[in-house]
Write an enzyme that holds these catalytic residues in place. Structure first.
Site, short mmCIF file in Angstrom:
data_model
loop_
_atom_site.label_atom_id
_atom_site.label_comp_id
_atom_site.label_asym_id
_atom_site.label_seq_id
_atom_site.Cartn_x
_atom_site.Cartn_y
_atom_site.Cartn_z
N GLU A 81 -1.34 -8.99 3.62
CA GLU A 81 -1.39 -9.50 5.06
C GLU A 81 -2.76 -9.45 5.62
O GLU A 81 -3.00 -10.32 6.79
CB GLU A 81 -0.56 -8.74 5.67
CG GLU A 81 -0.75 -7.41 6.52
CD GLU A 81 -0.95 -6.22 5.26
OE1 GLU A 81 -0.98 -5.17 6.07
OE2 GLU A 81 -0.61 -6.48 4.18
N CYS A 119 0.72 -1.11 -0.02
CA CYS A 119 -0.02 0.08 0.05
C CYS A 119 0.90 1.32 -0.03
O CYS A 119 1.35 1.54 -1.18
CB CYS A 119 -0.91 -0.12 1.20
SG CYS A 119 -2.46 1.36 0.84
N HIS A 162 -3.45 -4.68 0.62
CA HIS A 162 -2.74 -5.41 1.86
C HIS A 162 -2.95 -6.88 1.90
O HIS A 162 -3.76 -7.39 2.22
CB HIS A 162 -3.57 -4.89 3.17
CG HIS A 162 -3.26 -3.41 3.52
ND1 HIS A 162 -2.27 -3.09 4.30
CD2 HIS A 162 -3.73 -2.35 2.86
CE1 HIS A 162 -2.13 -1.65 4.46
NE2 HIS A 162 -3.05 -1.12 3.65
#
Length: 219
Positions: free
Chosen positions: A199, A98, A197
């Site tokens: 994760e 990001c 993102h």
């Protein structure tokens, strides 16, 4: 030995982001080391760098217009620019997430759209951790090799994006409105930035492959 990966985050509020990235790296066999402007780390002790998400990048770094209603972190900007330059020069793998993807572009001379809604009028105001956005991956790109497909669903938590691409980089994914969603080195070095993102999508096999590729490069 277990690869040690530096993960840059904000001093304030960066722990949640770090924990999610630490878990993603742990799943694929790496150890995360948090880096902030208050807790720097010797790059020589690391095997790779993840530039995480967070506050906007100051427009002073890319000649943009300063916006009074956004939060910036000048110390983090300076730290990450130095880390990214040094890691790339040393041949360490770099993954930007990001803000981190935008920072890769700015570090090497690119610019940003300060607010995508001002430019991409038809794009919806999407802010979700769920994979609701469809991206198209450029054939023959590093990202296409990692994902092994030309389209994917990702989340969206950003309001800025890459504008002018820095020398030495190429675009490897866009969304349906043309907004840049991934960039990578055009020389084949392990440098990759994603606008989403990964994760925050722990159940996605594609996103796990992204971290696995990164740790393979670090090892």
């Amino acid at each position: 030995m277990t690869p040690r990966i530096g993960v840059s985050t904000s001093v304030r509020g960066g722990w949640r982001s770090f924990l999610a990235i630490r878990f993603a790296l742990w799943r694929v066999g790496a150890k995360a080391v948090r880096i902030t402007a208050d807790t720097p780390c010797d790059l020589g002790r690391l095997d790779g760098l993840v530039a995480g998400g967070g506050d906007d990048i100051s427009a002073t770094h890319y000649g943009g217009e300063l916006m009074p209603d956004v939060r910036i972190d000048p110390k983090r900007d300076a730290l990450e620019m130095e880390l990214i330059r040094s890691a790339a020069a040393a041949g360490l793998p770099v993954l930007g997430i990001c803000r981190g993807s935008q920072m890769i572009n700015v570090t090497f001379g690119g610019t940003l759209h300060a607010d995508i809604q001002d430019v991409f009028k038809d794009a919806p105001r999407m802010r979700t951790v769920l994979p609701r956005k469809t991206i198209t991956v450029a054939p023959g790109s590093l990202l296409a090799t990692i994902f092994r497909r030309e389209a994917a669903k990702v989340n969206a938590l950003h309001h800025q994006s890459v504008k002018d691409l820095a020398p030495g980089l190429r675009i490897s994914a866009r969304d349906e409105f043309g907004i840049v969603q991934a960039i990578e080195s055009d020389s084949g070095s392990p440098l990759l930035g994603v606008q989403w993102h990964p994760e925050l999508m722990p159940f996605s096999a594609r996103q796990k492959q992204l971290f696995a590729w990164f740790v393979e490069q670090a090892a």
